[in-house]
Write an enzyme that holds these catalytic residues in place. Structure first.
Site, PDB file in Angstrom:
ATOM      1  CB  SER A   1     -11.098  -9.211  14.292  1.00 24.01           C
ATOM      2  OG  SER A   1     -11.076  -9.947  13.102  1.00 24.01           O
TER       3      SER A   1
ATOM      4  CE1 TYR B   1       2.427  -1.948  -1.546  1.00 21.60           C
ATOM      5  CE2 TYR B   1       1.076  -3.844  -2.065  1.00 21.60           C
ATOM      6  CZ  TYR B   1       1.597  -2.623  -2.407  1.00 21.60           C
ATOM      7  OH  TYR B   1       1.279  -2.047  -3.617  1.00 21.60           O
TER       8      TYR B   1
END
Length: 185
Positions: free
Chosen positions: A172, A185
């Site tokens: 995916s 992050y």
């Protein structure tokens, strides 16, 4: 002088590649028939797995569907049967190697040799790396990576013996997004 020849070979290959692509644009390759092929799809209970199963059903393939979700895999099987396909549905937890091997053995003994294996089962956690719990990370690896190895090991020897078969691995784009998010992050 050597650089000149290298450049000339590169340009010739480039022109050939573009010409080949142009021809294929207007003269598409003949599609391979999958009618009658025994196709096993993991993660067939929803999403891409369900869509893949329906597409193979439309092409008259025989289907073996695996999913951890009993309701989902049975629903997909029913939809495929309505399209005229022969379908066997199994509840298989692809995070468990021995369960994969047992189900694969049962498929080979009771149904036949799988000629197309679609490794589609996958799980994802949408939290960032520090918020993701250890067991969630382990589960992602068990299903998204190891299960593909176990299913391939279960069916590849027969494909090699028969000198025939296809293995498709589905990944995916969401995995790329989550990985990028975790790194950023």
């Amino acid at each position: 002088m050597n650089a000149f020849w290298d450049l000339l070979v590169f340009l010739a290959a480039l022109v050939y590649g573009y010409l080949e692509a142009l021809v294929k644009l207007f003269v598409p390759a003949r599609r391979k028939s999958v009618s009658g092929e025994l196709v096993l799809i993991t993660g067939a209970g929803h999403g891409v797995g369900r869509g893949t199963a329906l597409e193979f059903a439309r092409r008259q393939s025989r289907l073996v569907l695996w999913d951890i979700n009993k309701h989902g895999v049975e629903e997909t099987a029913a939809e495929c049967e309505r399209l005229g396909a022969t379908v066997q549905a199994f509840v298989v937890d692809c995070s468990k190697r021995e369960e994969i091997y047992r189900a694969a053995e049962k498929v080979q003994k009771e149904i036949g040799d799988v000629s197309i294996l679609v490794n589609n089962a996958g799980v994802i956690t949408t939290a960032d790396l520090l918020s993701t719990q250890d067991h969630q990370i382990e589960r992602m690896f068990e299903v998204n990576i190891l299960a593909h190895m176990w299913t391939t090991r279960a069916f590849l020897p027969t494909m090699m013996k028969n000198n025939y078969g296809h293995i498709v691995t589905v990944a995916s784009a969401a995995g790329h997004f989550v990985t990028s998010y975790m790194v950023a992050y």
